[in-house]
Design a protein around this motif. Sequence first.
Motif, PDB file in Angstrom:
ATOM      1  N   THR A   1       0.790  -1.236   0.000  1.00 27.13           N
ATOM      2  CA  THR A   1       0.000   0.000   0.000  1.00 27.13           C
ATOM      3  C   THR A   1       0.821   1.285   0.000  1.00 27.13           C
ATOM      4  O   THR A   1       0.253   2.375  -0.048  1.00 27.13           O
ATOM      5  CB  THR A   1      -0.956   0.027   1.213  1.00 27.13           C
ATOM      6  OG1 THR A   1      -0.198  -0.063   2.423  1.00 27.13           O
ATOM      7  CG2 THR A   1      -1.950  -1.121   1.143  1.00 27.13           C
TER       8      THR A   1
ATOM      9  N   ARG B   1       3.846  -0.652  -3.107  1.00 23.69           N
ATOM     10  CA  ARG B   1       2.767  -0.172  -3.981  1.00 23.69           C
ATOM     11  C   ARG B   1       3.208  -0.183  -5.447  1.00 23.69           C
ATOM     12  O   ARG B   1       2.472  -0.638  -6.330  1.00 23.69           O
ATOM     13  CB  ARG B   1       2.353   1.233  -3.554  1.00 23.69           C
ATOM     14  CG  ARG B   1       1.100   1.744  -4.287  1.00 23.69           C
ATOM     15  CD  ARG B   1       0.765   3.171  -3.893  1.00 23.69           C
ATOM     16  NE  ARG B   1      -0.506   3.589  -4.436  1.00 23.69           N
ATOM     17  CZ  ARG B   1      -1.614   3.759  -3.740  1.00 23.69           C
ATOM     18  NH1 ARG B   1      -1.607   3.515  -2.443  1.00 23.69           N
ATOM     19  NH2 ARG B   1      -2.732   4.151  -4.324  1.00 23.69           N
TER      20      ARG B   1
ATOM     21  N   LEU C   1      -3.131  -8.751  -2.873  1.00 26.36           N
ATOM     22  CA  LEU C   1      -2.596  -7.690  -2.026  1.00 26.36           C
ATOM     23  C   LEU C   1      -2.812  -8.056  -0.561  1.00 26.36           C
ATOM     24  O   LEU C   1      -3.952  -8.234  -0.123  1.00 26.36           O
ATOM     25  CB  LEU C   1      -3.289  -6.368  -2.333  1.00 26.36           C
ATOM     26  CG  LEU C   1      -3.296  -5.929  -3.802  1.00 26.36           C
ATOM     27  CD1 LEU C   1      -4.301  -4.798  -4.014  1.00 26.36           C
ATOM     28  CD2 LEU C   1      -1.906  -5.501  -4.233  1.00 26.36           C
TER      29      LEU C   1
ATOM     30  N   GLY D   1      -2.141  -6.778   3.246  1.00 25.37           N
ATOM     31  CA  GLY D   1      -1.723  -5.665   4.083  1.00 25.37           C
ATOM     32  C   GLY D   1      -2.709  -5.418   5.201  1.00 25.37           C
ATOM     33  O   GLY D   1      -3.783  -6.028   5.245  1.00 25.37           O
TER      34      GLY D   1
ATOM     35  N   LEU E   1      -5.727  -0.860   0.862  1.00 26.07           N
ATOM     36  CA  LEU E   1      -5.735  -2.001  -0.047  1.00 26.07           C
ATOM     37  C   LEU E   1      -6.737  -1.775  -1.176  1.00 26.07           C
ATOM     38  O   LEU E   1      -6.449  -2.063  -2.345  1.00 26.07           O
ATOM     39  CB  LEU E   1      -6.081  -3.284   0.712  1.00 26.07           C
ATOM     40  CG  LEU E   1      -5.019  -3.837   1.658  1.00 26.07           C
ATOM     41  CD1 LEU E   1      -5.593  -4.972   2.499  1.00 26.07           C
ATOM     42  CD2 LEU E   1      -3.795  -4.328   0.893  1.00 26.07           C
TER      43      LEU E   1
ATOM     44  N   GLU F   1      -6.180  -1.708  -5.193  1.00 27.22           N
ATOM     45  CA  GLU F   1      -7.033  -2.526  -6.054  1.00 27.22           C
ATOM     46  C   GLU F   1      -7.604  -1.687  -7.195  1.00 27.22           C
ATOM     47  O   GLU F   1      -7.569  -2.092  -8.366  1.00 27.22           O
ATOM     48  CB  GLU F   1      -8.196  -3.103  -5.240  1.00 27.22           C
ATOM     49  CG  GLU F   1      -7.993  -4.493  -4.713  1.00 27.22           C
ATOM     50  CD  GLU F   1      -9.291  -5.104  -4.221  1.00 27.22           C
ATOM     51  OE1 GLU F   1     -10.233  -5.247  -5.039  1.00 27.22           O
ATOM     52  OE2 GLU F   1      -9.377  -5.431  -3.021  1.00 27.22           O
TER      53      GLU F   1
ATOM     54  N   SER G   1      -7.818  -8.363  -2.319  1.00 27.35           N
ATOM     55  CA  SER G   1      -7.182  -7.959  -1.073  1.00 27.35           C
ATOM     56  C   SER G   1      -7.417  -8.965   0.043  1.00 27.35           C
ATOM     57  O   SER G   1      -8.508  -9.534   0.152  1.00 27.35           O
ATOM     58  CB  SER G   1      -7.706  -6.589  -0.628  1.00 27.35           C
ATOM     59  OG  SER G   1      -7.363  -5.589  -1.553  1.00 27.35           O
TER      60      SER G   1
END
Length: 306
Positions: free
Chosen positions: A14, A19, A33, A35, A41, A45, A58
Motif C-alpha cells: 500500500t 505499492r 494484495l 496488508g 488495499l 485494487e 485484497s
Amino acid sequence: MPTPGQAWIITGPTSGIGRRTALELAGHGTVVLVGRDPDKLKEVEAEISAQAGGHAVSVVCDFSDIPGVRRAAAQIVALGLPLAGLLNNAGIMPNRADRTAQGWDLAFTTNHLGPFTLTEALIPHLPDGANVVFTCSGVEDPERKPAVTAGFRGGRYISAEAGARGEWQPGGSSKHGFDAYATSKQGNLATVLAFARETPRLRFIAVEPGFNPGTGLGRDANAALQLLAKYVLAPLAPLIKYWSTPKRAARLLAGVLTSESQQSGVYYDENGKPMLGSAQVRDAAFSDRVVAETRALLARAPSEIR
C-alpha cells in the motif's frame, strides 16, 4: 513466460516500494494484495483495475499478529487462484522498542516471524519452480560500511525467543529500533538460505532493494526527517551508490518474482547483481538454527513469550 492466468502474492503493497511493485505485477496476472489497512488495499485494487483491466484481490493481515497471519494464509488458499509466487515485502522500522498485542517485539515479529509464518503456510500450495522472494537489507551485515555509518551494528541474533522478547547480542546500535530491524532482516535472509536447501522444488530469493529515502519504512520518524528524506534525499538517490528509488526497486522486485530463470538461495543487490550477506548468516549451521528456533517458537501460543 508468466501468463495472465497466474496470481502473484505481495505483502506490504500500500505504500512505497510495495505499492509500485504491485502495479508492476498487474501486467503479469492477478495480484493478491496482503496488508493491514483495508481502505489502502482498496485504493491499490482500484489503481490496478484502472491499468488496462488489471485485476487484484485484497487480504487484510497485520504481520504482528501471528494467528491473523495464519488466517490470512488460509484466506489466500481459499481464493482458489493459480498461485505463481510470493513476495514478502512488508516491513517496519520503529524508532522505539514497541510490543505486539501478545507482548512480542513489534519489529522482529512483523518483519521476521510474520513473513516466516505466511511462507510456511503457503509453501504446500505453490507450484514447482515458483519464486518466493524476501525483501532483505544489507544492514544485517556488521561489515557493510554504509550501514555502520548510519548507526547499524549488524544482526544481533541470540535466539528466536530472545528476539521475541526484544533482546539482542550486546555491543549493538545506540539508536532505538536499529538492532531489532537489523536482526529481523538477518532472520529474513537466514530463512531464504535455509529454505532453499530444504525445499529445492521452489526458488527462494533475497533482494536488497537499496536505500530508498522517503518510503513508508520510516513512517515513525519525525516530520522534519520525513520531509528531508522525501524532498531532499530522494531526488539524489539515483546518483548515490547503494541507494535506489521505489520505481527502480519495484521493477527489480517484480522482475525477480516473475522470472523463470532465477537460481535458489541467491541474494541480489539494488542493481540485480548477486551479493553476499554477513559471514554469520552465510554459515549454514546458523541459518538452519534460526529456522529451527523460529519454528519451535511459532509452534507455541504467541502469549508464551513476554
